[in-house]
Motif scaffolding. Sequence first.
Motif, short mmCIF file in Angstrom:
data_model
loop_
_atom_site.label_atom_id
_atom_site.label_comp_id
_atom_site.label_asym_id
_atom_site.label_seq_id
_atom_site.Cartn_x
_atom_site.Cartn_y
_atom_site.Cartn_z
N GLN A 65 0.77 -1.16 0.01
CA GLN A 65 0.09 -0.07 -0.05
C GLN A 65 0.94 1.54 -0.09
OE1 GLN A 65 -2.51 -0.36 3.52
NE2 GLN A 65 -3.74 -2.21 2.76
N GLY A 66 2.05 0.97 -0.03
CA GLY A 66 3.11 2.25 0.03
C GLY A 66 3.16 2.88 1.28
N ASP A 67 2.80 2.11 2.31
CA ASP A 67 3.07 3.15 3.76
C ASP A 67 4.22 2.24 4.41
OD1 ASP A 67 2.41 3.81 6.31
OD2 ASP A 67 0.37 3.03 6.42
N SER A 68 5.10 2.70 4.22
CA SER A 68 6.52 2.32 4.91
C SER A 68 6.47 2.49 6.31
CB SER A 68 7.86 2.94 4.28
OG SER A 68 7.76 4.24 4.54
N ARG A 69 5.98 3.53 6.74
CA ARG A 69 5.94 3.92 8.08
C ARG A 69 5.41 2.63 9.12
NH1 ARG A 69 4.29 9.53 11.37
NH2 ARG A 69 4.64 8.58 13.15
N THR A 70 4.08 2.24 8.77
CA THR A 70 3.15 1.37 9.06
C THR A 70 3.88 0.16 8.95
OG1 THR A 70 1.24 2.48 8.83
CG2 THR A 70 1.10 0.17 9.18
N GLY A 71 4.76 -0.20 7.87
CA GLY A 71 5.23 -1.38 7.60
C GLY A 71 6.51 -1.63 8.52
N ASN A 72 7.49 -0.48 9.03
CA ASN A 72 8.31 -0.45 9.79
C ASN A 72 7.78 -0.90 11.20
OD1 ASN A 72 10.12 -0.11 7.90
ND2 ASN A 72 10.46 2.01 8.03
N LYS A 73 6.84 -0.44 11.29
CA LYS A 73 6.26 -0.52 12.87
C LYS A 73 6.07 -1.91 13.05
CE LYS A 73 1.85 -0.12 13.73
NZ LYS A 73 0.22 0.22 14.05
N HIS A 74 5.35 -2.72 12.06
CA HIS A 74 4.96 -4.01 12.07
C HIS A 74 6.49 -4.93 11.99
CE1 HIS A 74 0.71 -3.96 12.05
NE2 HIS A 74 0.86 -3.11 11.30
N ALA A 75 7.54 -4.53 11.28
CA ALA A 75 8.81 -5.13 11.24
C ALA A 75 9.19 -5.38 12.61
CB ALA A 75 9.51 -4.44 10.12
N ARG A 76 9.31 -4.06 13.47
CA ARG A 76 9.74 -4.20 14.84
C ARG A 76 8.93 -4.96 15.65
NH1 ARG A 76 10.17 1.36 13.26
NH2 ARG A 76 8.25 1.98 14.40
N LYS A 77 7.61 -5.04 15.39
CA LYS A 77 6.92 -5.95 16.33
C LYS A 77 7.26 -7.33 15.98
CE LYS A 77 3.39 -2.62 17.44
NZ LYS A 77 1.76 -2.57 17.61
N TYR A 78 7.15 -7.80 14.61
CA TYR A 78 7.65 -9.28 14.54
C TYR A 78 9.02 -9.54 15.01
CZ TYR A 78 9.73 -9.02 9.76
OH TYR A 78 10.41 -8.67 8.66
N GLY A 79 10.08 -8.60 14.60
CA GLY A 79 11.33 -8.73 14.99
C GLY A 79 11.43 -9.12 16.64
N THR A 80 10.58 -8.14 17.34
CA THR A 80 10.81 -8.35 18.82
C THR A 80 10.35 -9.81 18.98
OG1 THR A 80 10.37 -6.35 19.30
CG2 THR A 80 9.84 -7.72 20.83
N ALA A 81 9.17 -10.29 18.43
CA ALA A 81 8.74 -11.60 18.71
C ALA A 81 9.70 -12.73 18.29
CB ALA A 81 7.21 -11.87 17.93
N ILE A 82 10.37 -12.72 17.03
CA ILE A 82 11.27 -13.45 16.81
C ILE A 82 12.42 -13.59 17.90
CG2 ILE A 82 13.15 -14.19 15.07
CD1 ILE A 82 10.87 -13.45 12.98
N ASP A 83 12.95 -12.44 18.17
CA ASP A 83 13.96 -12.34 19.21
C ASP A 83 13.52 -13.09 20.45
OD1 ASP A 83 15.74 -11.00 17.57
OD2 ASP A 83 14.99 -9.04 18.46
#
Length: 116
Positions: A23-41
């Motif tokens: 959808q071209g929304d990198s800000r929201t994408g980055n927010k979700h990347a941080r959340k799944y990164g935390t869960a994976i960690d």
Amino acid sequence: MTLEELVEQVAKHVAAQTDAIWQGDSRTGNKHARKYGTAIDQLLAQGDAGRDALLVLFKHERMDVRVTAAAHLLRYRTAEARAVLEEAARGQGLVPFEASEALKRWDEGTWALDPG
């Protein structure tokens, strides 16, 4: 959070990141990347029990979720993770590109998502 809940968080936020990117929304994408990164960690911090929990995502309906799990589990379950990534890499688009890049980094010896 339980291991199963963390795995659900990974799947949810990987999918949401991909959707936001499309959808071209990198800000929201980055927010979700941080959340799944935390869960994976948090999963990887649990050792093999966390890694085993993440394995269920190899069968997830979404390719982006499968690829993310496989990319993080290459060291732990090399044959299975490679199979997931190789299947995905045969396609075209962003997720197949990510799969092929993970394989390339593994083959080069520069992969470091779960160095052990």
